[in-house]
Design a protein around this motif. Structure first.
Motif, short mmCIF file in Angstrom:
data_model
loop_
_atom_site.label_atom_id
_atom_site.label_comp_id
_atom_site.label_asym_id
_atom_site.label_seq_id
_atom_site.Cartn_x
_atom_site.Cartn_y
_atom_site.Cartn_z
N GLU A 1 2.38 1.74 -3.38
CA GLU A 1 1.84 2.58 -5.01
C GLU A 1 1.57 3.78 -4.57
O GLU A 1 1.80 4.44 -5.41
CB GLU A 1 0.23 2.00 -4.11
CG GLU A 1 0.14 0.54 -4.87
CD GLU A 1 -1.35 0.16 -4.49
OE1 GLU A 1 -2.02 0.84 -4.09
OE2 GLU A 1 -1.62 -1.68 -4.02
N ASN B 1 2.67 1.79 8.57
CA ASN B 1 1.61 2.98 8.55
C ASN B 1 2.24 4.81 9.03
O ASN B 1 1.71 5.68 7.91
CB ASN B 1 1.08 2.62 10.02
CG ASN B 1 0.21 1.84 9.55
OD1 ASN B 1 -0.60 1.16 8.42
ND2 ASN B 1 -0.69 1.24 11.05
N THR C 1 3.44 5.29 5.53
CA THR C 1 2.60 5.84 4.97
C THR C 1 1.99 7.52 4.79
O THR C 1 2.01 7.57 3.10
CB THR C 1 1.40 4.78 4.42
OG1 THR C 1 1.97 3.48 4.73
CG2 THR C 1 0.22 5.06 3.62
N LYS D 1 0.98 -1.52 -0.19
CA LYS D 1 -0.35 0.29 0.47
C LYS D 1 0.58 1.58 -0.08
O LYS D 1 0.84 1.69 -1.07
CB LYS D 1 -1.06 0.25 1.23
CG LYS D 1 -1.96 1.51 1.35
CD LYS D 1 -2.72 0.97 3.15
CE LYS D 1 -3.42 2.30 2.81
NZ LYS D 1 -3.91 1.73 4.37
#
Length: 154
Positions: free
Chosen positions: A44, A120, A123, A41
């Motif tokens: 990406e 996290n 991200t 994720k």
């Protein structure tokens, strides 16, 4: 009665197989699978914005070229601000990539929860880098077009 029990057991089995499926949810995924999904994720976002680096460099170079010999202090300040923003956003990406740690390496020292918190946070950080890159690129492209139009009109 016995047939009813067998029928209910069969229906329950079919229902269980149908609803269970092969898709894993977060609760049934292993810690490594959860970490790899979080990594994917995050990457990406990185992969979507990384190709913009070349365009950012091109715009920065073209703005610098237009600034050479420019006497209008207002335009010069606009160019310098745009170039600084482009370079800061580019540097933000380079720093982020340089400091990023692979999950495999993290597993040697950290718990699953610590790894997930790290991924996290990374991200969120790469999302901010993406926003910085896209906004500085848009600002630089807009300014470049305006200045090129003015130069062509002269």
């Amino acid at each position: 009665m016995r047939n009813l029990i067998l029928l209910l057991a069969l229906a329950g089995t079919v229902f269980g197989i149908g609803c269970g499926g092969s898709n894993q949810d977060a609760g049934s995924a292993t810690p490594v699978e959860q970490q790899e999904a979080a990594w994917a994720k995050m990457m990406e976002v990185h992969d979507a914005v990384m190709p913009k680096m070349a365009e950012m460099n091109r715009v920065s170079r073209e703005l610098k070229a237009l600034a050479e010999g420019l006497e209008d202090k207002t335009q010069l300040e606009l160019i310098n601000n745009a170039v600084e923003n482009l370079e800061a956003a580019s540097e933000g990406m380079m720093v982020w990539m340089g400091e990023l740690q692979q999950p495999k390496k993290l597993r040697e020292e950290k718990s699953h929860e610590e790894i997930m918190n790290y991924l996290n946070a990374e991200t969120e950080e790469i999302t901010q880098v993406q926003e910085d890159m896209l906004s500085s690129l848009e600002q630089g492209q807009t300014l470049l077009k305006e200045l090129q139009a003015e130069t062509a009109a002269e």
